[in-house]
Design an enzyme around this catalytic site. Structure first.
Site, PDB file in Angstrom:
ATOM      1  N   GLY A 157     166.331  50.158  25.310  1.00 35.06           N
ATOM      2  CA  GLY A 157     165.638  48.972  25.755  1.00 35.06           C
ATOM      3  C   GLY A 157     164.290  48.731  25.128  1.00 35.06           C
ATOM      4  O   GLY A 157     163.372  48.260  25.792  1.00 35.06           O
ATOM      5  N   ARG A 211     178.270  45.117  24.384  1.00 34.72           N
ATOM      6  CA  ARG A 211     179.542  44.634  24.894  1.00 34.72           C
ATOM      7  C   ARG A 211     179.811  43.252  24.320  1.00 34.72           C
ATOM      8  O   ARG A 211     178.909  42.415  24.257  1.00 34.72           O
ATOM      9  CB  ARG A 211     179.536  44.523  26.428  1.00 34.72           C
ATOM     10  CG  ARG A 211     179.299  45.817  27.158  1.00 34.72           C
ATOM     11  CD  ARG A 211     180.476  46.747  27.040  1.00 34.72           C
ATOM     12  NE  ARG A 211     181.690  46.195  27.622  1.00 34.72           N
ATOM     13  CZ  ARG A 211     182.900  46.728  27.459  1.00 34.72           C
ATOM     14  NH1 ARG A 211     183.049  47.811  26.701  1.00 34.72           N
ATOM     15  NH2 ARG A 211     183.956  46.186  28.013  1.00 34.72           N
ATOM     16  N   HIS A 213     169.321  40.057  16.624  1.00 36.24           N
ATOM     17  CA  HIS A 213     170.193  40.803  15.719  1.00 36.24           C
ATOM     18  C   HIS A 213     169.372  41.293  14.530  1.00 36.24           C
ATOM     19  O   HIS A 213     168.554  40.542  13.990  1.00 36.24           O
ATOM     20  CB  HIS A 213     171.342  39.909  15.237  1.00 36.24           C
ATOM     21  CG  HIS A 213     172.289  40.608  14.322  1.00 36.24           C
ATOM     22  ND1 HIS A 213     173.198  41.546  14.774  1.00 36.24           N
ATOM     23  CD2 HIS A 213     172.463  40.525  12.973  1.00 36.24           C
ATOM     24  CE1 HIS A 213     173.894  42.003  13.741  1.00 36.24           C
ATOM     25  NE2 HIS A 213     173.466  41.407  12.649  1.00 36.24           N
TER      26      HIS A 213
END
Length: 218
Positions: free
Chosen positions: A13, A92, A110
């Site tokens: 995180g 996921r 990304h």
């Protein structure tokens, strides 16, 4: 009123932490209301808890398929009156139905200059391709992996002799600066989508890293 944001994580995180730090400023247009993980051992949960953020785990292994997991995720987000969802290392693939339900309200970061190098191992692929520039991208999420209207990008030069790890470290540093900026633009209503293209309702300068520079909050 500040937008209520949920951050979805699967691991440490670090991008989540950058969002929490930015949202600590009362003038920031979003508050991190919830951090959700799909793994009980996601280290980011402890970081969020230490910052006083509500956390929860919805373990994907407890569900027979992706649609049932996504339905539980959706229900939790709506129960918390979430306005925007930030994917931050959430490992996921989300179903088209879930993505459509949060259309233009869910963003992702990304570690490449999309549309180049979607998917995994972006830094290795950039080096092997002989690229001289790498970077990161924040975009609205669509059903196709690592696609959707681009909100902002940061450019990171690839140095001679760069390894996958050394490049990844510099790109991650850029991610930590870009993601809070992009979220602020969306939460403030300055970044929106028309016809699958981003529209910015502000003239924003670009600095020498290739990153958009946000107006002051408040």
């Amino acid at each position: 009123m500040r937008k209520r944001v949920a951050v979805l994580i699967s691991g440490r995180g670090s991008n989540m932490a950058s969002l929490i730090e930015a949202a600590a400023d009362p003038a920031y247009p979003a508050e991190i209301a919830l951090v959700l993980a799909n793994r009980h051992d996601a280290a980011g949960l402890q970081r969020a808890h230490a910052a006083g953020i509500a956390t929860d785990v919805i373990d994907h292994k407890a569900f027979p398929d992706r649609p049932s997991f996504d339905a539980a995720l959706d229900a939790r987000l709506r129960a918390e009156r979430i306005d925007l969802v930030c994917l931050a290392g959430f490992m996921r693939l989300l179903t088209p139905g879930f993505v459509e339900g949060w259309r233009d309200r869910m963003i992702n970061i990304h570690p490449s200059l999309l549309p180049l190098f979607p998917g995994l191992h972006t830094h290795r692929r950039a080096i092997e391709a002989g690229m001289t520039l790498a970077g990161c991208t924040v975009h609205f999420v669509r059903a196709e992996m690592d696609s959707g209207p681009i909100i902002g990008q940061a450019v990171v030069p690839i140095a001679p002799g760069d390894s996958e790890d050394s490049l990844a470290a510099r790109v991650l540093s850029a991610e930590h600066r870009l993601y809070p900026l992009a979220l602020a633009l969306v939460a403030d209503g300055l970044a929106r989508v028309e016809g699958e293209r981003l529209v910015l309702d502000a003239q924003l300068p670009i600095n020498r890293t290739g990153m958009l520079v946000a107006p002051a909050f408040g």
